[in-house]
Write a protein that holds these residues in place. Structure first.
Motif, PDB file in Angstrom:
ATOM      1  N   ILE A  45       1.017  -1.097   0.112  1.00 49.35           N
ATOM      2  CA  ILE A  45       0.371   0.172   0.152  1.00 49.35           C
ATOM      3  C   ILE A  45       0.401   1.399   0.628  1.00 49.35           C
ATOM      4  O   ILE A  45       1.221   1.090   1.158  1.00 49.35           O
ATOM      5  CB  ILE A  45      -0.968  -0.267   1.189  1.00 49.35           C
ATOM      6  CG1 ILE A  45      -1.490  -1.580   1.054  1.00 49.35           C
ATOM      7  CG2 ILE A  45      -1.986   0.682   1.162  1.00 49.35           C
ATOM      8  CD1 ILE A  45      -2.409  -1.612   0.427  1.00 49.35           C
ATOM      9  N   SER A  46       0.626   1.925  -1.331  1.00 52.30           N
ATOM     10  CA  SER A  46       1.811   3.530  -1.604  1.00 52.30           C
ATOM     11  C   SER A  46       1.005   4.397  -0.277  1.00 52.30           C
ATOM     12  O   SER A  46      -0.207   4.469  -0.351  1.00 52.30           O
ATOM     13  CB  SER A  46       1.204   3.607  -2.906  1.00 52.30           C
ATOM     14  OG  SER A  46       2.691   2.748  -3.016  1.00 52.30           O
ATOM     15  N   ARG A  47       1.772   5.658  -0.014  1.00 50.68           N
ATOM     16  CA  ARG A  47       1.089   6.093   0.368  1.00 50.68           C
ATOM     17  C   ARG A  47       0.491   7.102  -0.981  1.00 50.68           C
ATOM     18  O   ARG A  47       1.375   7.483  -1.718  1.00 50.68           O
ATOM     19  CB  ARG A  47       2.107   7.200   1.183  1.00 50.68           C
ATOM     20  CG  ARG A  47       1.999   8.620   2.001  1.00 50.68           C
ATOM     21  CD  ARG A  47       3.550   8.866   2.063  1.00 50.68           C
ATOM     22  NE  ARG A  47       5.018   8.231   3.307  1.00 50.68           N
ATOM     23  CZ  ARG A  47       4.353   8.162   4.187  1.00 50.68           C
ATOM     24  NH1 ARG A  47       3.771   9.111   4.730  1.00 50.68           N
ATOM     25  NH2 ARG A  47       5.435   7.208   5.355  1.00 50.68           N
ATOM     26  N   THR A  48      -0.413   8.025  -0.216  1.00 51.11           N
ATOM     27  CA  THR A  48      -0.715   9.129  -0.653  1.00 51.11           C
ATOM     28  C   THR A  48      -1.380   9.658  -0.103  1.00 51.11           C
ATOM     29  O   THR A  48      -2.396   9.759   0.755  1.00 51.11           O
ATOM     30  CB  THR A  48      -1.933   8.172  -1.925  1.00 51.11           C
ATOM     31  OG1 THR A  48      -2.587   8.894  -2.575  1.00 51.11           O
ATOM     32  CG2 THR A  48      -2.984   7.205  -1.759  1.00 51.11           C
ATOM     33  N   VAL A  49      -2.230  10.856  -0.881  1.00 50.63           N
ATOM     34  CA  VAL A  49      -3.167  12.121   0.337  1.00 50.63           C
ATOM     35  C   VAL A  49      -4.249  11.781  -0.106  1.00 50.63           C
ATOM     36  O   VAL A  49      -4.979  12.363   0.496  1.00 50.63           O
ATOM     37  CB  VAL A  49      -3.341  13.295  -0.427  1.00 50.63           C
ATOM     38  CG1 VAL A  49      -1.685  14.481  -0.238  1.00 50.63           C
ATOM     39  CG2 VAL A  49      -3.208  13.810  -1.689  1.00 50.63           C
ATOM     40  N   LYS A  50      -4.589  10.583  -1.073  1.00 52.50           N
ATOM     41  CA  LYS A  50      -6.175  10.737  -1.065  1.00 52.50           C
ATOM     42  C   LYS A  50      -6.917   9.517   0.115  1.00 52.50           C
ATOM     43  O   LYS A  50      -8.560   9.661   0.683  1.00 52.50           O
ATOM     44  CB  LYS A  50      -6.867   9.525  -1.966  1.00 52.50           C
ATOM     45  CG  LYS A  50      -6.323  10.146  -3.487  1.00 52.50           C
ATOM     46  CD  LYS A  50      -7.757  10.905  -4.018  1.00 52.50           C
ATOM     47  CE  LYS A  50      -6.989  11.587  -5.457  1.00 52.50           C
ATOM     48  NZ  LYS A  50      -8.266  12.421  -4.859  1.00 52.50           N
ATOM     49  N   PHE A  51      -5.620   8.259   1.414  1.00 55.41           N
ATOM     50  CA  PHE A  51      -6.229   7.877   2.001  1.00 55.41           C
ATOM     51  C   PHE A  51      -6.889   9.053   3.058  1.00 55.41           C
ATOM     52  O   PHE A  51      -8.415   9.212   3.423  1.00 55.41           O
ATOM     53  CB  PHE A  51      -5.247   7.225   3.294  1.00 55.41           C
ATOM     54  CG  PHE A  51      -4.766   6.039   2.086  1.00 55.41           C
ATOM     55  CD1 PHE A  51      -6.200   5.760   1.551  1.00 55.41           C
ATOM     56  CD2 PHE A  51      -3.353   5.908   1.584  1.00 55.41           C
ATOM     57  CE1 PHE A  51      -5.407   4.474   1.103  1.00 55.41           C
ATOM     58  CE2 PHE A  51      -3.363   4.322   0.765  1.00 55.41           C
ATOM     59  CZ  PHE A  51      -4.921   3.497   0.725  1.00 55.41           C
ATOM     60  N   PRO A  52      -6.275   9.903   3.852  1.00 52.52           N
ATOM     61  CA  PRO A  52      -7.045  11.310   4.280  1.00 52.52           C
ATOM     62  C   PRO A  52      -7.804  11.447   4.160  1.00 52.52           C
ATOM     63  O   PRO A  52      -9.432  12.195   4.331  1.00 52.52           O
ATOM     64  CB  PRO A  52      -5.652  12.367   4.914  1.00 52.52           C
ATOM     65  CG  PRO A  52      -4.548  12.078   4.164  1.00 52.52           C
ATOM     66  CD  PRO A  52      -4.898  10.125   3.833  1.00 52.52           C
ATOM     67  N   ASP A  53      -8.083  12.470   2.645  1.00 53.88           N
ATOM     68  CA  ASP A  53      -9.279  13.051   1.970  1.00 53.88           C
ATOM     69  C   ASP A  53     -10.318  12.040   2.216  1.00 53.88           C
ATOM     70  O   ASP A  53     -11.732  12.524   2.675  1.00 53.88           O
ATOM     71  CB  ASP A  53      -9.132  12.977   0.348  1.00 53.88           C
ATOM     72  CG  ASP A  53      -7.912  14.266   0.311  1.00 53.88           C
ATOM     73  OD1 ASP A  53      -7.789  14.758   0.616  1.00 53.88           O
ATOM     74  OD2 ASP A  53      -7.865  14.535  -0.668  1.00 53.88           O
TER      75      ASP A  53
END
Length: 299
Positions: free
Chosen positions: A256-264
């Motif tokens: 699982i890669s880091r992305t700003v979509k998760f907190p969004d």
């Protein structure tokens, strides 16, 4: 969105799990696991605890999005918020005040489990919420007979209604986490691709071994899931290599890669599979669901 927000993890559209696609982040061939076949019947549930005594490694994010992905594939999923911070409940939009929570079920043997279960915006995914009251549970459970097995008794009442029960544990190895391990058939360890996250994994696996020896002989390690991976940094790549060297096939192929979509998605109280269904992060969690079914960890 900047280049720093995205890391490529998209898999080609292959439908045969035995076909090696390309070298994956873990150094092994990255396979495209097949879409699981529909189930002829539902239950009894496979109970999986998502554990890591380190906070901020992706336990709650994984509980939400793995649950939603399994539900997409026709599985009936119950997510259990077992962390007093209540992040899982918030992430799925569950009511936590003036509602029956997991705390009530632990302390009142006559409480109705069905009253605690709430539906979510994802069809097939339900939740038992938690709130800050759960932080007092460890004190109340100290003098209880068979205190390590109370959660198991609660989940046993609804196991036949679901195919998978995901227990999102708090970041500790206290009595609540031991309860979760005692109730579970398997353990999934989300592991941040960061050096200090490595240090506690051996201790957690030792705890799982002790629970297997003393309380729950059936428990197995379903896998270690690398999270918050950034292929552009040498540090992430080195940590992932060390994890694979140490734990071998127990490290899942899915990363699982880091992305700003998760907190969004968390702010929207929606799984990534609904918030951004075409995003690489959504596909990564679908890949995780397919891999766990392929490995036999989930029906």
């Amino acid at each position: 969105m900047t280049r720093n927000d995205e890391v490529e993890t998209q898999l080609p559209g292959m439908d045969a799990a035995s076909i090696a696609v390309k070298p994956g982040p873990t150094g092994r061939p990255q396979r495209a696991f097949p879409v699981p076949a529909p189930l002829a019947q539902h239950g009894p549930a496979k109970i999986i605890a998502l554990c890591n005594q380190k906070g901020g490694v992706g336990k709650t994010t994984t509980s939400i999005n793995l649950g939603a992905s399994l539900a997409e594939y026709g599985r009936r999923v119950l997510a259990v918020d077992f962390d007093p911070q209540g992040a899982l409940s918030a992430g799925l939009g569950a009511r936590t005040h003036d509602a029956t929570t997991i705390y009530d079920l632990l302390l009142n043997r006559h409480a109705d489990v069905q009253e605690a279960i709430q539906s979510t915006s994802t069809p097939g995914l339900d939740i038992i919420p938690a709130n800050i009251d759960l932080s007092a549970a460890e004190v109340h459970l100290v003098n209880e007979v068979a205190r390590e097995q109370i959660l198991a008794g609660v989940l046993r009442k609804v196991a036949n209604d679901y195919d998978v029960i995901l227990v999102d544990c708090q970041p500790s190895l206290g009595i609540l986490t031991v309860n979760a391990l005692t109730a579970s058939h398997g353990v999934l360890i989300p592991l941040e691709c960061e050096y200090f996250a490595l240090r506690g994994v051996a201790l957690l696996i030792e705890t799982i071994d002790k629970v297997r020896e003393r309380l729950n002989p059936a428990i197995e390690l379903d896998g270690i899931l690398a999270t918050m991976y950034d292929s552009r940094t040498l540090h992430s790549r080195e940590v992932l290599e060390r994890v694979v060297d140490a734990f071998g096939d127990r490290v899942l192929e899915t990363v699982i890669s880091r992305t700003v979509k998760f907190p969004d998605a968390s702010v929207a109280a929606t799984p990534i599979t609904q918030f951004a269904p075409e995003h690489q992060a959504a596909e990564a969690y679908r890949q995780l669901a397919r891999e766990l079914v392929f490995r036999g960890a989930v029906a």
